[in-house]
Design an enzyme around this catalytic site. Structure first.
Site, PDB file in Angstrom:
ATOM      1  N   GLU A 152       0.834  -1.232  -0.041  1.00 61.80           N
ATOM      2  CA  GLU A 152       0.045   0.257   0.100  1.00 61.80           C
ATOM      3  C   GLU A 152       0.777   1.323   0.040  1.00 61.80           C
ATOM      4  OE1 GLU A 152      -3.257   0.006   2.870  1.00 61.80           O
ATOM      5  OE2 GLU A 152      -3.859  -1.896   2.135  1.00 61.80           O
ATOM      6  N   GLU A 180      -5.361  -9.828   1.018  1.00 68.56           N
ATOM      7  CA  GLU A 180      -6.082  -9.544   2.139  1.00 68.56           C
ATOM      8  C   GLU A 180      -7.713  -9.399   2.026  1.00 68.56           C
ATOM      9  OE1 GLU A 180      -5.064  -6.296   4.897  1.00 68.56           O
ATOM     10  OE2 GLU A 180      -3.082  -6.435   4.332  1.00 68.56           O
TER      11      GLU A 180
END
Length: 448
Positions: free
Chosen positions: A133, A244
């Site tokens: 990220e 995820e």
């Protein structure tokens, strides 16, 4: 009707086609901030692999967020020997949001891992994730929220080249290299350099956090699949892995999404079961409540390490529907397709984790981080080069929702950061953090 021998032969072929990595996310620390040891990782890996009622193949893979052992500068994380001893496959992670000096330590830990464990790792590494990220963190949303500094697409691409050079000619030379980020990052044309550098694309997605949309549990599957379609449409055919996703078993209500065992079960059935065995999936999470229970908490087990899950993981009552154009695609472990998407955030002082709930990550500032459980809501506009439906996302340390992004305009992605995890002294900390149901469904049809 087909003969039994014919069905067995077809089953064997289908099983081979569906082989995929199936596991959980694991951080390097407990919620107390204490670094996990080799014995801790071994106990977790064994418990996850032995989960009662787990889908065929079990959960025998682990996604990591850093190569560095907590409390050290550049020593290999103790999850490595634990994985070798338990025959657990690994999606290795390298933290990339703390600058060149910290990434150099990650690279050193990777090299030391190869040197120390050599060929023992040859068949255990699913891939290597360079960053998590980081592109989100340099977006207007991440900057507005005072997140970790992140890294530019050019920096991530440069780091990926360094990793390729480091593993060249070693037992890990064939390990596919990729990057994990939010769907808003993948559909942003300014990040094309990272897409071009990836062998695979990792996406974190949590409809639970999509509070600007109708995110009641019955809409989770459609939100998740919209995110998949957005990501797949933007990455030029690169394999997309689900790095995820999950739904909280406890915690606060976000929008129309209500945490609880019943809804966590529904999300597992609707989103997880169709993927298990056919798509590379690292669920969030196995255990995020050790020793304290975060809010929200996503663990499929509670605060005590056990093989007994909090809800039924078997997928036995799930009907696998035909995939749509935006849904998951069956492929092999080396080229999995189908995934999730989303807009998310991480922590301002370190690596998001389950210290206070939410999705994991592995981050760190140059001087380490401080645990925090502050929750805030942020909104930003992200430009895009791909046309996508309304979508959402999640990721390490946070998750978000978005109204979609078009090829000529922009979309608004709101994101709810969770908490940072304590990081080690060098800033490279990490959070604590098969033939599946699809085959069974096919076989049922064939028998009929």
């Amino acid at each position: 009707m087909r003969s039994l021998s014919g069905l067995v032969a077809l089953a064997a072929t289908f099983s081979s086609t569906l082989a995929a990595y199936q596991g959980f996310n694991y951080g390097s620390t407990f919620t107390s901030g204490a670094a996990k040891t080799q014995s801790d990782f071994e106990a977790e890996f064994k418990a996850a692999a032995g989960l009662v009622g787990a889908p065929a193949g079990g959960f025998t893979s682990a996604r990591l967020y850093t190569m560095v052992q907590g409390g050290t500068a550049s020593e290999p994380i103790s999850a490595i020997p634990a994985a070798i001893n338990t025959k657990t496959s690994l999606l290795l992670g390298m933290w990339a949001s703390a600058g060149d000096a910290v990434f150099a330590n990650e690279l050193q830990a990777l090299k030391a891992t190869i040197s120390k464990y050599g060929s023992n790792l040859g068949g255990l590494v699913a891939g290597i994730s360079v960053g998590s990220e980081d592109l989100y963190r340099i977006s207007p949303t991440g900057i507005l929220n005072g997140e970790n500094p992140g890294a530019s697409p050019e920096t991530i691409a440069r780091y990926m080249k360094q990793v390729r050079d480091a593993i060249s000619g070693t037992p890990l030379s064939g390990a596919p290299i990729g990057h994990v980020d939010t769907w808003t990052a993948w559909v942003n044309g300014s990040n094309q350099a990272v897409i071009d550098s990836c062998d695979w694309i990792g996406v974190d997605a949590y409809p639970y956090f999509q509070s600007t949309q109708s995110n009641a549990i019955e809409n989770s599957k459609s939100l998740f699949e919209a995110a998949i379609g957005a990501t797949k449409g933007a990455v030029n055919g690169k394999p997309v892995w689900v790095t995820e996703t999950g739904f909280p078993v406890s915690g606060k209500t976000v929008g129309q999404a209500v945490p609880g065992l019943k809804n966590a079960q529904a999300y597992w059935n609707d989103v997880g079961c169709p993927m298990f065995g056919s798509v590379n999936v690292w669920w969030y999470t196995f255990q995020d409540a050790a020793p304290a229970t975060p809010n929200p908490s996503f663990g499929v087990i509670g605060s005590q390490l056990t093989t007994t899950p909090l809800f039924d993981l078997s997928c036995k009552k799930v009907v696998i529907e035909p995939s749509s154009s935006s849904s998951l695609v069956v492929s092999s472990p080396s080229s999995q397709a189908g995934a999730s998407s989303s807009g998310t955030t991480s922590s301002p002082a370190g690596n998001p984790t389950d210290v206070s709930g939410g999705s994991p990550g592995a981050g760190g500032g140059a001087g380490g981080g401080v645990p925090s459980s502050q929750l805030s809501l942020e909104t930003s506009t992200v430009s895009s080069t791909a046309s996508v439906p309304s979508g959402t996302g999640s990721g390490s340390g946070g998750s978000g929702s978005g109204s979609g992004i078009t090829n000529t305009g922009s979309g608004t992605a709101s994101s709810t950061p969770t908490n940072p995890t304590p990081v080690n002294q060098n800033g490279a900390g990490a959070n604590s953090g098969s033939m599946g149901a699809a085959f069974a469904a096919m076989m049922a049809i064939l028998v009929l």
